[in-house]
Each structure stands twice: as structure tokens, then as C-alpha cells.
Design a protein around this motif. Structure first.
Motif, PDB file in Angstrom:
ATOM      1  N   ALA A 250       0.845  -1.189   0.000  1.00 42.22           N
ATOM      2  CA  ALA A 250       0.000   0.000   0.000  1.00 42.22           C
ATOM      3  C   ALA A 250       0.881   1.240   0.000  1.00 42.22           C
ATOM      4  CB  ALA A 250      -0.899   0.007   1.226  1.00 42.22           C
ATOM      5  N   CYS A 251       0.341   2.319  -0.550  1.00 44.21           N
ATOM      6  CA  CYS A 251       1.060   3.588  -0.503  1.00 44.21           C
ATOM      7  C   CYS A 251       0.103   4.691  -0.101  1.00 44.21           C
ATOM      8  CB  CYS A 251       1.725   3.901  -1.842  1.00 44.21           C
ATOM      9  SG  CYS A 251       0.611   4.403  -3.176  1.00 44.21           S
ATOM     10  N   GLU A 252       0.673   5.821   0.235  1.00 41.92           N
ATOM     11  CA  GLU A 252      -0.145   6.957   0.643  1.00 41.92           C
ATOM     12  C   GLU A 252      -1.029   7.429  -0.504  1.00 41.92           C
ATOM     13  OE1 GLU A 252       2.727   9.835   1.920  1.00 41.92           O
ATOM     14  OE2 GLU A 252       2.556   9.217   4.036  1.00 41.92           O
ATOM     15  N   TRP A 272      -0.776  -3.555 -10.610  1.00 41.26           N
ATOM     16  CA  TRP A 272      -2.111  -3.021 -10.355  1.00 41.26           C
ATOM     17  C   TRP A 272      -2.044  -1.794  -9.463  1.00 41.26           C
ATOM     18  CZ3 TRP A 272      -1.407  -7.714  -7.267  1.00 41.26           C
ATOM     19  CH2 TRP A 272      -1.494  -7.525  -5.880  1.00 41.26           C
ATOM     20  N   ARG A 273      -3.077  -0.971  -9.595  1.00 39.14           N
ATOM     21  CA  ARG A 273      -3.263   0.206  -8.739  1.00 39.14           C
ATOM     22  C   ARG A 273      -4.738   0.290  -8.390  1.00 39.14           C
ATOM     23  NH1 ARG A 273      -5.254   5.228  -9.240  1.00 39.14           N
ATOM     24  NH2 ARG A 273      -4.391   6.904  -7.939  1.00 39.14           N
ATOM     25  N   HIS A 278      -8.616   5.742   2.010  1.00 38.35           N
ATOM     26  CA  HIS A 278      -7.549   6.125   2.929  1.00 38.35           C
ATOM     27  C   HIS A 278      -6.153   5.801   2.414  1.00 38.35           C
ATOM     28  CE1 HIS A 278      -8.161   1.901   3.511  1.00 38.35           C
ATOM     29  NE2 HIS A 278      -7.315   1.783   4.512  1.00 38.35           N
ATOM     30  N   ARG A 279      -6.040   5.026   1.339  1.00 36.00           N
ATOM     31  CA  ARG A 279      -4.734   4.656   0.798  1.00 36.00           C
ATOM     32  C   ARG A 279      -4.922   4.109  -0.600  1.00 36.00           C
ATOM     33  NH1 ARG A 279      -4.747  -0.846   0.792  1.00 36.00           N
ATOM     34  NH2 ARG A 279      -5.794  -1.979   2.482  1.00 36.00           N
ATOM     35  N   THR A 280      -3.815   3.728  -1.232  1.00 43.91           N
ATOM     36  CA  THR A 280      -3.865   3.118  -2.554  1.00 43.91           C
ATOM     37  C   THR A 280      -3.177   1.758  -2.495  1.00 43.91           C
ATOM     38  OG1 THR A 280      -3.823   5.273  -3.659  1.00 43.91           O
ATOM     39  CG2 THR A 280      -3.203   3.358  -4.976  1.00 43.91           C
ATOM     40  N   ASN A 303       7.352   2.628  -8.991  1.00 45.76           N
ATOM     41  CA  ASN A 303       6.190   3.052  -9.773  1.00 45.76           C
ATOM     42  C   ASN A 303       4.951   3.250  -8.905  1.00 45.76           C
ATOM     43  OD1 ASN A 303       6.903   2.938 -12.839  1.00 45.76           O
ATOM     44  ND2 ASN A 303       7.830   1.073 -11.980  1.00 45.76           N
ATOM     45  N   LEU A 304       5.136   3.763  -7.698  1.00 46.33           N
ATOM     46  CA  LEU A 304       4.032   4.090  -6.807  1.00 46.33           C
ATOM     47  C   LEU A 304       3.701   5.567  -6.900  1.00 46.33           C
ATOM     48  CD1 LEU A 304       5.080   2.138  -3.559  1.00 46.33           C
ATOM     49  CD2 LEU A 304       3.649   1.333  -5.450  1.00 46.33           C
ATOM     50  N   ASP A 305       2.448   5.899  -6.617  1.00 53.70           N
ATOM     51  CA  ASP A 305       2.030   7.303  -6.619  1.00 53.70           C
ATOM     52  C   ASP A 305       2.567   8.055  -5.410  1.00 53.70           C
ATOM     53  OD1 ASP A 305       0.613   6.770  -8.890  1.00 53.70           O
ATOM     54  OD2 ASP A 305      -1.326   6.601  -7.894  1.00 53.70           O
ATOM     55  N   GLY A 306       2.625   7.350  -4.278  1.00 55.52           N
ATOM     56  CA  GLY A 306       3.034   8.006  -3.038  1.00 55.52           C
ATOM     57  C   GLY A 306       3.979   7.133  -2.237  1.00 55.52           C
ATOM     58  N   ARG A 307       4.266   7.561  -1.019  1.00 57.03           N
ATOM     59  CA  ARG A 307       5.194   6.847  -0.151  1.00 57.03           C
ATOM     60  C   ARG A 307       4.636   5.486   0.240  1.00 57.03           C
ATOM     61  NH1 ARG A 307       5.784   6.194   5.348  1.00 57.03           N
ATOM     62  NH2 ARG A 307       3.911   7.473   5.717  1.00 57.03           N
ATOM     63  N   ALA A 308       5.474   4.451   0.108  1.00 54.66           N
ATOM     64  CA  ALA A 308       5.067   3.104   0.495  1.00 54.66           C
ATOM     65  C   ALA A 308       4.785   3.042   1.989  1.00 54.66           C
ATOM     66  CB  ALA A 308       6.138   2.091   0.120  1.00 54.66           C
TER      67      ALA A 308
END
Length: 507
Positions: A250-252, A272-273, A278-280, A303-308
Motif C-alpha cells: 500500500a502507498c499513501e 495493479w493500482r 484512505h490509501r492506494t 512506480n508508486l504514486d506516493g510513499r510506500a
């Protein structure tokens, strides 16, 4: 009445176990004793966070309020799946739920689109589907009660993104309130009846012996009853679906949640995304023959949108199914019955389908082989057609930049899938195999066209419409769908108004 099932034991919790417990407690009520054994130490896989529209029917069957459910599971809404880079790098299309365009008495819409497209009278096929227009614009709404029956807004098909662990806990509360008894513990031994080989009881490490007439195996990949005790056998499909590992993390959350799942092709599989409130959720499904675990983890994290929000969790699997989903007095559900990679979000659907099929073919204490054989036959057809639909995504590609994709492009495929592709490539025709086939014409058409399988010609009846009428028809459909998409509120605004979830204590 004396020959009816009076005791049921569900082995394993998680999504599969608690869905089964909820449904059985709803239907059997006080006429049957239902127990569930699970161990907090073992835990669950819990990577399934995206669904297909069928889940709303299951929740409705249970009488679960949608807004309450979405809030509880930190859910968002899903209009379809966006596939990036699958046909070739740079390509993108959406497999949207619901309908495409407007069918006529003459032909399904896509046949008229094929002719219009060849004549330069139509845009991309996604331009004529409400879901595929609304999704990338971030728009969503449930069908308003006052929508005109003929409007695309009158029947908006959608699914959910959610926290699978929270859904299981929600169903646990539902089931326990209806009499399901949960027992914490690990199973140490399975006792079989010497006369017929049926499961007679399980013994826990604590020494407690639990007997039942019907056993539901939701023990995950181990298949504690269906495989370890009954030696049912497993049919492997890795020759067509070579991915055998996944990493999930999960990421922020970094922006408003998109009303679609994103699947992006990578060199050795796909990522996948899945956006929640509350998270991604993110994951990389890959072939261990084509990439190492460390390299796959590095690719995922890059390749994450936000911080893991933690380290990637590994999962190993073998795609396929049990040779019998129902063996003797054991019915397997979820991962115990087999595994389909989450490419089209079918895992929870397969649990739901198995439960409802069991209820429709509910045995008596003699466990009629006729019912069991019909159940297994239906599972086989449904599983194989879902398998073929997943294979289609890998096979229909022009990617050649990695050994993985060259293998997928060049691999032989099941004869039934090849026949489906050949028929569509000829005149755009598709025929559903029956009730047991989950994906219908709209799904197959979108994926085949989206990944470059264009028919050589349309159906001859589609050519009977004069070109002027065809142009007006296509323009009219597009105008209506466009107007409906623009009338939908933003996804985040809909959630904020209808079902905002509380901020969780721990993300």
C-alpha cells in the motif's frame, strides 16, 4: 426433514470463509448449526481489493446497506479497468462495465461501430460507453431513481475497491449476529470415515474434536481438506498464464481516488493500482522465470504514486483449479478451490459464485453425486472461460521488448479461445457459452479491440443501414453518452456526499 444438512463447518476465515458464513446463516438460519474455525496466527492472503459488479447482488442478498458497507471497508467505486501498454507500449484502453452504445434490432452496437469505423464515421469504441468516458474524467454516480429508462444513466454498472480485511470483519459481525460460532485455533488432524472416505471431523491443536456433515474448505492455497485430506488433485494452467508470484504494497493516497482499477504491463508481468478512501493498493504480478524477486520489488516501489506504507508482501501461486471443487462432503471456496490471477478482479466473484451455486444445489445428508457432478461441471466451464479471458490479455499483444511478452505472444492457447478469436477476427461475432460464463460480449469485444484484434469485416446485416443513417446514428449515440458522462459528479464528491469513511486509526 431428517435428511437435511444440520451441521456445517467452515475451515478458514478471510473473505471466502466469512462470505460463506454470512450467506449460509442468512439462508439456513436457526435450522442449521454453523461453525467457523480460523487462526489469527495463520492470517489470510488479503490482496483482493477490487471486484466486479456482481458483488452488489451478494450484498443486496444479505440485506447489507451499500453506503454503510462502503464506509466500513474504506471503499471507492469502480467503473472498469484501465489497461496500459498491453497491446504495445503507449496503448491504453478501458474495459468498462455495462453496455456499449445502443443495440438495434438489426445488430449489437459494436457491429455497427465496426462498419462506421472503417468508413471514418466513428471514433474509438470507448467513446460510446458511459463507463469508459466517465472513468478517466474521474466522474461517478449510482443510477438516479428519476433517470429516464432509455438513458445510459438509468443502469450504471459499477463495482467496488475496498479493504478485503475490513470486508471480512464486516461479514463476521453479520454472521455471528445470526448464530455462526467462531473458534480460534489450528487444525491438527482431519478424520475420515473409513467406509466412504468422507470427512468425519477435524481435531484442533487444543484437542477439541469438531464433527459436521458438510465441510466448507476456505483454508487458502493449502487446501487443508480438499487436497491434504482428500487428495483431490490440481489442474495447472501455467503453460498459458505464466505469472507465478506477486508483491503487494500500500502507498499513501496522493489525490482523489480514480473510479477505475489500473493495470499496467511491465517487462515480466503487470502492476495493479487500486485506490481506496484512505490509501492506494498496489501490486506486481510477475513470472519468476523472467525477473527476480528483488528486481520485481524495486520495479513496484519505483512506480508508486506516493510513499510506500510498508515493505512489499510476497505471494507465490500456481494458476489453475482443483480437479473437483466439491469432493465427497467437502466444498472448496476461494484459494482452496484454485487461483486466477487478479487481472480482471475475479477472485471474490468466484467465491460468491461458488456459494450461490452451493445454495442452489444444496445437498441432503446422502450427498447425491448428481448434485456434486453438476456443481463441478459448472465450476469447470466457468473457470475455463475466465481462464481463457485472462489468457486473451497476454496473447493479444504486439509487445516484443522482453522475453516474457515474446513468450506470451507466441505461446499456443486453448482451442476454445483460438476459436473465439478467429470468429471475432472474421466478422466481429461472439457467442456466450452459457449461464456459467461470467464475461459476456461487451467484455470480450472491448479487450479484443483494445488490444488490436480488429475484425476483417462486420456482420452482413450491419451493412444494410444506409451510410447517412449510420452516421446520424453514431453521432446521436455519442452525443447522448457524452452528455450523460458530463452530468455525473466527480467521484470524490459523490463519496463525500453519500459514504465518506472515518479516518482509520491505522492505515
Amino acid at each position: 426433514m431428517n435428511d437435511q444438512i444440520r451441521t456445517v463447518l467452515i475451515v478458514g476465515g478471510g473473505t471466502a470463509g466469512w462470505m460463506a458464513a454470512a450467506a449460509l446463516s442468512k439462508v439456513l438460519g436457526g435450522d442449521c448449526t454453523i461453525r467457523l474455525v480460523e487462526s489469527e496466527e495463520i492470517g489470510t492472503v488479503g490482496v483482493g481489493e477490487a471486484t466486479v459488479p456482481h458483488l452488489s447482488r451478494f450484498n443486496h442478498f444479505l440485506g447489507i446497506d451499500e453506503a454503510e458497507f462502503v464506509r466500513h471497508v474504506q471503499g471507492t467505486f469502480k467503473l472498469g479497468i484501465q489497461f496500459n501498454d498491453w497491446g504495445r507500449p503507449g496503448d491504453s484502453y478501458i474495459h468498462g462495465f455495462g453496455s456499449i452504445g445502443h443495440d438495434t434490432a438489426m445488430q449489437p452496437f459494436h457491429q455497427l461501430w465496426l462498419r462506421a469505423h472503417k468508413l471514418g464515421l466513428a471514433g474509438d469504441i470507448g467513446d460510446y460507453s458511459l463507463n469508459t468516458l466517465a472513468a478517466p474524467r474521474g466522474r461517478f454516480m449510482a443510477s438516479p431513481k428519476d433517470a429516464p429508462p432509455a438513458s445510459p444513466l438509468a443502469d450504471i454498472a459499477y463495482a467496488y475497491h475496498f479493504d478485503a480485511g475490513r470486508y471480512a470483519r464486516h461479514l463476521r459481525g453479520y454472521a455471528e449476529s445470526r448464530g455462526v460460532r467462531r473458534t480460534e485455533g489450528k487444525i491438527a488432524q482431519v478424520a475420515l470415515c473409513p467406509d466412504d472416505g468422507f470427512v468425519d471431523a477435524v481435531q484442533l491443536e487444543s484437542g477439541e474434536r469438531i464433527e459436521a456433515e458438510l465441510f466448507i474448505d476456505c483454508s487458502g492455497f493449502r487446501g487443508l481438506l480438499i487436497e491434504q485430506a482428500l487428495h483431490t488433485g490440481y489442474e495447472e494452467w501455467t503453460q498459458w498464464l505464466p505469472c507465478d508470484r506477486a508483491l503487494a504494497v500500500a502507498c499513501e493516497k496522493v489525490g482523489p481516488p480514480t473510479p477505475y482499477t489500473r493495470c499496467t504491463a511491465r517487462d515480466a508481468g503487470w502492476q495493479w493500482r487500486i485506490p481506496l478512501q484512505h490509501r492506494t493498493g498496489n501490486g506486481y504480478v510477475y513470472s519468476s522465470q523472467h525477473i527476480g524477486d528483488d528486481e520485481a520489488a524495486a520495479s513496484l516501489l519505483a512506480n508508486l504514486d506516493g510513499r510506500a506504507l510498508g515493505d512489499p508482501r510476497p505471494l507465490r501461486f500456481v494458476t489453475g483449479r482443483r480437479k473437483q471443487a466439491w469432493n465427497r462432503n467437502v466444498v472448496s471456496l476461494g484459494l482452496a478451490s484454485g487461483f486466477m490471477e487478479p487481472l480482471e478482479s475475479t477472485s471474490i466473484y468466484m467465491i460468491q459464485s461458488g456459494i450461490m451455486r452451493l445454495l442452489s444445489l444444496m445437498p441432503r445428508r446422502d450427498f447425491s453425486s448428481v448434485l456434486r457432478d453438476r456443481y463441478n461441471a459448472q465450476v469447470a466451464v466457468e473457470s475455463e472461460r475466465i481462464r481463457d479471458f485472462l489468457i486473451l490479455h497476454y496473447k493479444a499483444t504486439q509487445r516484443d521488448g522482453s522475453a516474457f511478452w515474446r513468450h506470451c505472444r507466441d505461446m499456443p492457447i486453448p482451442a476454445a479461445l483460438q476459436d473465439t478469436i478467429d470468429l471475432f477476427r472474421d466478422t466481429g461475432s461472439f457467442f456466450r457459452e452459457g449461464f456459467e460464463e461470467m464475461f459476456g460480449l461487451v467484455s470480450w469485444v472491448q479487450v479484443m479491440i483494445g488490444q488490436g484484434i480488429l475484425p476483417e469485416r462486420c456482420h452482413p446485416l450491419a451493412e444494410r443501414m444506409p451510410e447517412q443513417d449510420l452516421a446520424a446514428f453514431m453521432a446521436g449515440v455519442r452525443q447522448v453518452v457524452e452528455a450523460c458522462a458530463e452530468a455525473m459528479p466527480m467521484h470524490q464528491a459523490f463519496i463525500d456526499k453519500v459514504c465518506p469513511a472515518p479516518v482509520p486509526e491505522a492505515a
